[in-house]
Design an enzyme around this catalytic site. Structure first.
Site, short mmCIF file in Angstrom:
data_model
loop_
_atom_site.label_atom_id
_atom_site.label_comp_id
_atom_site.label_asym_id
_atom_site.label_seq_id
_atom_site.Cartn_x
_atom_site.Cartn_y
_atom_site.Cartn_z
N ASP A 56 0.89 -1.16 0.00
CA ASP A 56 0.00 0.00 0.00
C ASP A 56 0.93 1.21 0.00
O ASP A 56 1.61 1.47 0.99
CB ASP A 56 -0.89 -0.02 1.24
N ASN A 83 3.48 4.37 -10.59
CA ASN A 83 2.26 4.25 -11.35
C ASN A 83 1.00 4.19 -10.48
O ASN A 83 -0.09 4.48 -10.96
CB ASN A 83 2.34 2.98 -12.22
N SER A 134 2.08 10.93 -14.28
CA SER A 134 1.24 12.09 -14.02
C SER A 134 0.02 11.97 -14.92
O SER A 134 -0.57 10.88 -15.04
CB SER A 134 2.03 13.38 -14.27
N TYR A 148 -8.28 15.19 -8.17
CA TYR A 148 -7.34 14.45 -9.02
C TYR A 148 -6.42 15.44 -9.75
O TYR A 148 -5.20 15.26 -9.78
CB TYR A 148 -8.09 13.59 -10.03
N LYS A 152 -2.22 15.74 -9.35
CA LYS A 152 -1.28 15.64 -10.47
C LYS A 152 -0.53 16.96 -10.70
O LYS A 152 0.64 16.93 -11.09
CB LYS A 152 -2.02 15.21 -11.74
N THR A 183 -8.56 2.23 -20.03
CA THR A 183 -8.29 1.36 -18.89
C THR A 183 -9.52 1.43 -17.99
O THR A 183 -10.51 2.09 -18.31
CB THR A 183 -7.05 1.84 -18.11
#
Length: 272
Positions: A56, A83, A134, A148, A152, A183
């Site tokens: 984690d 990642n 990123s 989010y 980033k 994805t």
């Protein structure tokens, strides 16, 4: 020459696709995941070339222990690919304190802890490459992804600074800036705030812009990532996909136009 590559968040999406691409060409891969069963297929196929570690990334001590385990096992870490991360969907007003802190904890602090842990290893080696996943949303922003975006944007500032600080140690730093890809980042991996009706139109407008043509194929990114890892002089930023660069250019052209318009006011504020 084979490299040793440490990839966080390798259970699915880009992380797993890239881990398999590295293994397929003979590299050694340290693959972390919260659930190691997601790596069974790679373990069965590639055996000793993959070191799975349950991790984690929010746990700083565990991050340092994972980097140490990787170094002890393979003898070096040539590349760190940060990642691990996820998307939080919801307006800023809707976002709870826990949701906000969890988003920054994983996307920013998890990346920071692993970077800190890897730097001494790479410095001792005299070489290394830290690659941060990123997003184009670290350079431009979209509604309903405020936290989010913020995580980033923070990764961008951290990594650009880091690149200047570790250059003298032989360590390179790159930011990968994907546009949207097919994805499960926006699906099973995503988190959503409790919605307020006041933002229904904002959400609807956002959804309307998500046309199929803007999403790239994740598997098509492998060649670009392999080239980035193999480059003697990798770029600080690498866009992935055909949407990211023109979008960023359009936004930045607009920013410069606005900055130019206000530059006289800005310069006068200097005082002399």
């Amino acid at each position: 020459m084979a490299k040793t590559i440490f990839i966080s968040g390798a259970s699915r999406g880009f992380g797993k696709i890239w881990a398999e691409a590295f293994l397929k060409r003979g590299d050694k891969v340290v693959a972390t995941a919260r659930d190691l069963s997601t790596l069974n297929d790679l373990i069965n196929q590639y055996g000793d070339n993959i070191l799975p570690i349950q991790l984690d990334v929010n746990d700083r001590k565990a991050d340092f222990a994972a980097i140490k385990k990787a170094k002890d096992h393979f003898g070096s870490i040539d590349v760190l690919i940060n990642n691990a991360g996820y998307g939080l969907f919801g307006s800023i007003e809707e976002t709870s304190e826990k949701e906000a802190r969890d988003q920054i904890e994983t996307n920013f602090f998890g990346l920071l802890w692993l970077s800190q842990a890897a730097i001494p290893v790479m410095r001792d080696q005299g070489h290394g490459h830290i690659i941060q996943l990123s997003s184009v949303l670290g350079l431009v922003a979209l509604p309903v992804l405020g936290l989010y975006n913020a995580s980033k944007f923070a990764v961008e500032g951290l990594s650009e600074t880091l690149a200047a600080e570790v250059k003298g140690f032989g360590i390179k730093v790159s930011l990968i800036e994907p546009n949207g890809f097919s994805t499960d980042w926006a699906g099973a991996s995503a988190f959503h705030t409790e919605s307020m009706p006041e933002y229904d139109k904002v959400r609807a407008d956002f959804q309307a812009g998500l046309t199929d043509d803007i999403f790239g194929k994740p598997e098509a990114t492998t060649d670009a990532v392999l080239k980035l890892v193999d480059s003697e002089n990798p770029p600080l930023r690498l866009f992935l996909g055909k949407v990211a660069y023109p979008w960023v250019k359009q936004v930045y052209d607009g920013r410069f136009a606005e900055w130019d318009q206000w530059n006289e006011v800005a310069a006068a504020a200097h005082g002399h």
